[in-house]
Write a protein that holds these residues in place. Structure first.
Motif, PDB file in Angstrom:
ATOM      1  N   ARG A 490       0.825  -1.205   0.000  1.00  0.00           N
ATOM      2  CA  ARG A 490       0.000   0.000   0.000  1.00  0.00           C
ATOM      3  C   ARG A 490       0.861   1.258   0.000  1.00  0.00           C
ATOM      4  O   ARG A 490       0.347   2.377  -0.117  1.00  0.00           O
ATOM      5  CB  ARG A 490      -0.939  -0.012   1.203  1.00  0.00           C
ATOM      6  CG  ARG A 490      -1.892  -1.212   1.213  1.00  0.00           C
ATOM      7  CD  ARG A 490      -2.970  -1.104   2.256  1.00  0.00           C
ATOM      8  NE  ARG A 490      -3.769  -2.316   2.331  1.00  0.00           N
ATOM      9  CZ  ARG A 490      -4.730  -2.633   1.459  1.00  0.00           C
ATOM     10  NH1 ARG A 490      -5.010  -1.814   0.471  1.00  0.00           N
ATOM     11  NH2 ARG A 490      -5.405  -3.762   1.593  1.00  0.00           N
ATOM     12  N   LEU A 491       2.170   1.063   0.153  1.00  0.00           N
ATOM     13  CA  LEU A 491       3.106   2.192   0.153  1.00  0.00           C
ATOM     14  C   LEU A 491       3.714   2.423  -1.227  1.00  0.00           C
ATOM     15  O   LEU A 491       4.646   3.215  -1.375  1.00  0.00           O
ATOM     16  CB  LEU A 491       4.237   1.926   1.161  1.00  0.00           C
ATOM     17  CG  LEU A 491       3.813   1.623   2.602  1.00  0.00           C
ATOM     18  CD1 LEU A 491       5.031   1.218   3.427  1.00  0.00           C
ATOM     19  CD2 LEU A 491       3.126   2.833   3.214  1.00  0.00           C
ATOM     20  N   ALA A 492       3.199   1.733  -2.237  1.00  0.00           N
ATOM     21  CA  ALA A 492       3.839   1.725  -3.556  1.00  0.00           C
ATOM     22  C   ALA A 492       3.969   3.106  -4.188  1.00  0.00           C
ATOM     23  O   ALA A 492       4.852   3.320  -5.024  1.00  0.00           O
ATOM     24  CB  ALA A 492       3.072   0.797  -4.499  1.00  0.00           C
ATOM     25  N   GLU A 493       3.121   4.061  -3.815  1.00  0.00           N
ATOM     26  CA  GLU A 493       3.171   5.380  -4.433  1.00  0.00           C
ATOM     27  C   GLU A 493       3.955   6.390  -3.606  1.00  0.00           C
ATOM     28  O   GLU A 493       3.998   7.572  -3.935  1.00  0.00           O
ATOM     29  CB  GLU A 493       1.750   5.874  -4.696  1.00  0.00           C
ATOM     30  CG  GLU A 493       1.008   5.000  -5.719  1.00  0.00           C
ATOM     31  CD  GLU A 493      -0.395   5.491  -5.996  1.00  0.00           C
ATOM     32  OE1 GLU A 493      -0.947   6.205  -5.129  1.00  0.00           O
ATOM     33  OE2 GLU A 493      -0.925   5.174  -7.072  1.00  0.00           O
ATOM     34  N   ASP A 494       4.558   5.906  -2.516  1.00  0.00           N
ATOM     35  CA  ASP A 494       5.398   6.752  -1.651  1.00  0.00           C
ATOM     36  C   ASP A 494       6.858   6.443  -1.974  1.00  0.00           C
ATOM     37  O   ASP A 494       7.387   5.406  -1.568  1.00  0.00           O
ATOM     38  CB  ASP A 494       5.078   6.467  -0.184  1.00  0.00           C
ATOM     39  CG  ASP A 494       5.840   7.364   0.782  1.00  0.00           C
ATOM     40  OD1 ASP A 494       6.947   7.817   0.430  1.00  0.00           O
ATOM     41  OD2 ASP A 494       5.337   7.591   1.901  1.00  0.00           O
ATOM     42  N   GLU A 495       7.521   7.316  -2.723  1.00  0.00           N
ATOM     43  CA  GLU A 495       8.869   7.040  -3.204  1.00  0.00           C
ATOM     44  C   GLU A 495       9.850   6.750  -2.078  1.00  0.00           C
ATOM     45  O   GLU A 495      10.673   5.841  -2.170  1.00  0.00           O
ATOM     46  CB  GLU A 495       9.374   8.211  -4.050  1.00  0.00           C
ATOM     47  CG  GLU A 495       8.666   8.347  -5.385  1.00  0.00           C
ATOM     48  CD  GLU A 495       9.300   9.426  -6.239  1.00  0.00           C
ATOM     49  OE1 GLU A 495      10.427   9.856  -5.922  1.00  0.00           O
ATOM     50  OE2 GLU A 495       8.664   9.834  -7.234  1.00  0.00           O
ATOM     51  N   ALA A 496       9.781   7.549  -1.011  1.00  0.00           N
ATOM     52  CA  ALA A 496      10.697   7.355   0.113  1.00  0.00           C
ATOM     53  C   ALA A 496      10.457   6.007   0.775  1.00  0.00           C
ATOM     54  O   ALA A 496      11.406   5.281   1.119  1.00  0.00           O
ATOM     55  CB  ALA A 496      10.536   8.484   1.124  1.00  0.00           C
ATOM     56  N   ALA A 497       9.186   5.652   0.958  1.00  0.00           N
ATOM     57  CA  ALA A 497       8.860   4.379   1.594  1.00  0.00           C
ATOM     58  C   ALA A 497       9.271   3.209   0.718  1.00  0.00           C
ATOM     59  O   ALA A 497       9.759   2.182   1.216  1.00  0.00           O
ATOM     60  CB  ALA A 497       7.362   4.314   1.898  1.00  0.00           C
ATOM     61  N   VAL A 498       9.112   3.345  -0.595  1.00  0.00           N
ATOM     62  CA  VAL A 498       9.497   2.283  -1.522  1.00  0.00           C
ATOM     63  C   VAL A 498      11.004   2.054  -1.473  1.00  0.00           C
ATOM     64  O   VAL A 498      11.482   0.907  -1.512  1.00  0.00           O
ATOM     65  CB  VAL A 498       9.044   2.627  -2.953  1.00  0.00           C
ATOM     66  CG1 VAL A 498       9.705   1.700  -3.972  1.00  0.00           C
ATOM     67  CG2 VAL A 498       7.528   2.522  -3.066  1.00  0.00           C
ATOM     68  N   LYS A 499      11.764   3.111  -1.375  1.00  0.00           N
ATOM     69  CA  LYS A 499      13.224   2.987  -1.291  1.00  0.00           C
ATOM     70  C   LYS A 499      13.631   2.176  -0.073  1.00  0.00           C
ATOM     71  O   LYS A 499      14.502   1.293  -0.146  1.00  0.00           O
ATOM     72  CB  LYS A 499      13.856   4.375  -1.237  1.00  0.00           C
ATOM     73  CG  LYS A 499      15.376   4.367  -1.287  1.00  0.00           C
ATOM     74  CD  LYS A 499      15.922   5.786  -1.347  1.00  0.00           C
ATOM     75  CE  LYS A 499      17.454   5.764  -1.422  1.00  0.00           C
ATOM     76  NZ  LYS A 499      18.010   7.149  -1.482  1.00  0.00           N
ATOM     77  N   VAL A 500      12.989   2.440   1.057  1.00  0.00           N
ATOM     78  CA  VAL A 500      13.269   1.687   2.284  1.00  0.00           C
ATOM     79  C   VAL A 500      12.835   0.231   2.124  1.00  0.00           C
ATOM     80  O   VAL A 500      13.547  -0.696   2.531  1.00  0.00           O
ATOM     81  CB  VAL A 500      12.560   2.340   3.491  1.00  0.00           C
ATOM     82  CG1 VAL A 500      12.715   1.472   4.736  1.00  0.00           C
ATOM     83  CG2 VAL A 500      13.119   3.736   3.739  1.00  0.00           C
ATOM     84  N   LEU A 501      11.659   0.021   1.533  1.00  0.00           N
ATOM     85  CA  LEU A 501      11.157  -1.338   1.324  1.00  0.00           C
ATOM     86  C   LEU A 501      12.133  -2.157   0.488  1.00  0.00           C
ATOM     87  O   LEU A 501      12.445  -3.307   0.826  1.00  0.00           O
ATOM     88  CB  LEU A 501       9.801  -1.303   0.618  1.00  0.00           C
ATOM     89  CG  LEU A 501       8.528  -1.253   1.465  1.00  0.00           C
ATOM     90  CD1 LEU A 501       7.313  -1.189   0.562  1.00  0.00           C
ATOM     91  CD2 LEU A 501       8.435  -2.450   2.386  1.00  0.00           C
ATOM     92  N   ARG A 502      12.603  -1.594  -0.600  1.00  0.00           N
ATOM     93  CA  ARG A 502      13.536  -2.322  -1.470  1.00  0.00           C
ATOM     94  C   ARG A 502      14.794  -2.730  -0.713  1.00  0.00           C
ATOM     95  O   ARG A 502      15.271  -3.868  -0.842  1.00  0.00           O
ATOM     96  CB  ARG A 502      13.900  -1.458  -2.671  1.00  0.00           C
ATOM     97  CG  ARG A 502      12.798  -1.314  -3.703  1.00  0.00           C
ATOM     98  CD  ARG A 502      13.199  -0.314  -4.766  1.00  0.00           C
ATOM     99  NE  ARG A 502      12.193  -0.245  -5.832  1.00  0.00           N
ATOM    100  CZ  ARG A 502      12.053   0.795  -6.632  1.00  0.00           C
ATOM    101  NH1 ARG A 502      12.846   1.853  -6.494  1.00  0.00           N
ATOM    102  NH2 ARG A 502      11.131   0.783  -7.574  1.00  0.00           N
ATOM    103  N   LYS A 503      15.325  -1.817   0.058  1.00  0.00           N
ATOM    104  CA  LYS A 503      16.533  -2.105   0.832  1.00  0.00           C
ATOM    105  C   LYS A 503      16.279  -3.209   1.857  1.00  0.00           C
ATOM    106  O   LYS A 503      17.062  -4.162   1.966  1.00  0.00           O
ATOM    107  CB  LYS A 503      17.014  -0.838   1.533  1.00  0.00           C
ATOM    108  CG  LYS A 503      18.267  -1.039   2.367  1.00  0.00           C
ATOM    109  CD  LYS A 503      18.682   0.259   3.047  1.00  0.00           C
ATOM    110  CE  LYS A 503      19.907   0.053   3.944  1.00  0.00           C
ATOM    111  NZ  LYS A 503      20.296   1.308   4.644  1.00  0.00           N
TER     112      LYS A 503
END
Length: 554
Positions: A490-503
């Motif tokens: 549900r965070l897919a459109e939050d760029e900052a959150a996506v960066k953390v998720l990927r890491k």
């Protein structure tokens, strides 16, 4: 007459007035005895024969309501035909594309007739537009009763079960009357079903083999009490499942991993003591491969406060190519895990026992049912012994003789009757353990990495939707084979959150399998491709992601 139809008739005549099917929950519940279902089926069968249905003719069914489907499919069998449950369009389906795919399916199974029922009767103009012949189920029951059942042999097709792949490239498993009788009687015996006492409760879709065979054909043929709702009712309020088990004293149910996890989460929010009574449940079948331990624990942990016994969990191995069930775990033993050394598994294809706190863990799925043999075959073609990993092959009365495809019939068995399942696993004390699908195994530096290990690791990261992580192969079979991880959030459109998720996902996956994904892709909920039964489609996801990864590298 086939043994399967003979059993249907015997049940209707001797036990039909005692047990039956309850549908319409939760708004308008209604119960019909199996005798009443049979009486309606005879009228429908009479109309089919009068309308020109030929012996062994293929009939497709497009309907959602179990109260209409039960007599319709029985009618086809009484009239000597075979049944195909069509994949159902959803709110997001392109109807023109669905109609095109449906025409391909009908041509493949050589069917000129669709039995159309609610809520899909509104599609009648679309079927007319594409020249698809149909009869409405509510009109079919006005026929004169069939006076004599059309006799077919054991090798005649009873069910043409569409596989869960893309409907644009359809394939149907040809399940014969002999296959069906063998498997359903073996299931009833192995599960020690008491037709006088047991109550089956299900919301599974009837276009899927578990819903159609396990939770309609079995109770209708054996004469077992059944409470049947549709997936719409379950997804609209998952606690209806617990409510039905409580109110009807349900003893047998079944579902895939995600549903047990979902029900566990919903039960965790119920504070009212005694709201549900799950103590009657003796078999909660889970036939997903591989079975998710966390989903099971969520279900049994939260269910315990409502009387649920953990030993009711009933792991199984099933596939449409074996009609439905291949193996059942021993009754009342719950979920048993086999812990194996990860390095030996990945490098040597050996399932060497390991401590519970280390290595990999797989569910033990029991011994093959009566009439089914299983063996493990290595890549070399050698049949290997216990705890050696290879492809699972099956042979027996319940195993399909072949597929129907758009390019014609295809045999499934070799010269000795063995079916290559495509599943990778091993045997422990004669019991089957599944590691994954051959086509999905990721090969890195000689190691066989199972995508489920990657997916489970990804799902432990906060923000990843449970059950919505896929590991996909890139450059499969080449020296450059790699893998990517695709998740929904549900965070897919939050760029900052996506960066953390990927890491975080990359780090968690590396901890689990000692290998890093070449890419981690975060998508919005509802983006991952799934089969009509709700399973994630790794191959389709892989095609999408592989193209984008290679484009980024070029």
């Amino acid at each position: 007459m086939s043994r399967f139809v003979d059993k249907l008739l015997d049940t209707a005549r001797t036990r039909g007035e005692h047990q039956g099917i309850t549908t319409g929950e939760p708004k308008e519940p209604v119960r019909h005895t199996w005798a009443q279902v049979h009486e309606r089926a005879l009228r429908m069968a009479g109309a089919l024969v009068a309308g020109g249905l030929r012996e062994q003719g293929a009939v497709a069914v497009l309907a959602a309501e179990p109260v209409a489907i039960a007599p319709a499919v029985q009618a086809v069998w009484l009239a000597g035909g075979s049944v195909t449950m069509l994949h159902q369009p959803t709110a997001r389906t392109d109807l023109a594309e669905w109609a095109h795919d449906t025409v391909r399916v009908l041509n493949m199974i050589d069917s000129k007739l669709v039995l159309l029922g609610a809520p899909f009767d509104q599609l009648a103009p679309l079927l007319d537009e594409h020249g698809i012949g149909y009869l409405r189920l509510d009109e079919l029951a006005d026929g004169d009763p069939l006076t004599e059942v059309v006799t077919v042999g054991e090798d005649a097709p009873a069910l043409l079960q569409l596989t869960s792949g893309s409907t644009a490239d359809p394939k149907a498993v040809r399940i014969t009357h002999g296959n069906l009788f063998s498997n359903l009687t073996a299931m009833v015996d192995t599960a020690e079903i008491d037709v006088e006492v047991d109550v089956m409760v299900s919301w599974l879709p009837l276009f899927h083999d578990m819903g159609m065979v396990g939770f309609l054909t079995v109770p209708m043929t054996a004469g077992i009490e059944l409470v049947k709702v549709t997936p719409v009712e379950f997804l609209g309020g998952p606690l209806i499942w617990a409510d039905l088990i409580s109110r009807y004293g349900g003893t047998i149910t079944a579902a895939p991993n995600f549903a047990y996890a979902l029900l566990g989460r919903r039960l965790s929010g119920v504070d009212e003591e005694g709201k549900y009574d799950l103590s009657s449940l003796r078999l909660a079948l889970n036939g997903a491969e591989p079975i998710d331990e966390k989903a099971v624990r969520a279900f049994t942990g939260e269910g315990a406060k409502f009387g649920l016994r953990a030993e009711c969990v009933f792991p199984a191995y099933g596939m449409a190519e074996a009609t439905l069930a291949v193996s059942f775990a021993p009754l009342f033993t719950g979920l048993t895990l086999d812990h194996v050394d990860a390095e030996k598994l990945e490098a040597d294809n050996v399932a060497e026992p390991a401590g519970a706190d280390s290595g990999r863990a797989f569910a033990v799925l029991g011994k093959p049912l009566r009439g089914i043999e299983a063996r493990i075959v290595a890549d070399s073609g050698e049949v290997v012994g216990e705890r050696r990993v290879g492809e699972i092959q099956l042979r027996g009365e319940a195993v399909t003789p072949g597929y129907l495809t758009v390019n014609g019939p295809v045999a499934t068995q070799d010269a000795d009757g063995w079916l290559a399942t495509g599943d990778i696993g091993y045997l422990v004390d004669g019991q089957i353990v599944i590691c994954g699908r051959r086509k999905d195994v990721i090969i890195l530096g000689g190691r066989n990495i199972y995508p489920t290990d990657i997916e489970r690791a990804a799902q432990t990261v906060d923000g990843v939707r449970a059950g919505n992580a896929v590991a996909v192969r890139i450059d499969a079979g080449s020296r450059r084979e790699r893998f990517a991880v695709v998740v929904e959030s549900r965070l897919a459109e939050d760029e900052a959150a996506v960066k953390v998720l990927r890491k975080d996902i990359g780090a968690r996956v590396f901890e689990a399998v000692n290998a890093r994904p070449v890419a981690v892709v975060v998508l919005k909920p509802g983006s991952l491709p799934k089969t009509p039964s709700g399973k994630l489609r790794r191959a389709a996801a892989g095609e999408q992601i592989s193209a984008s990864v290679k484009a980024a590298e070029s």
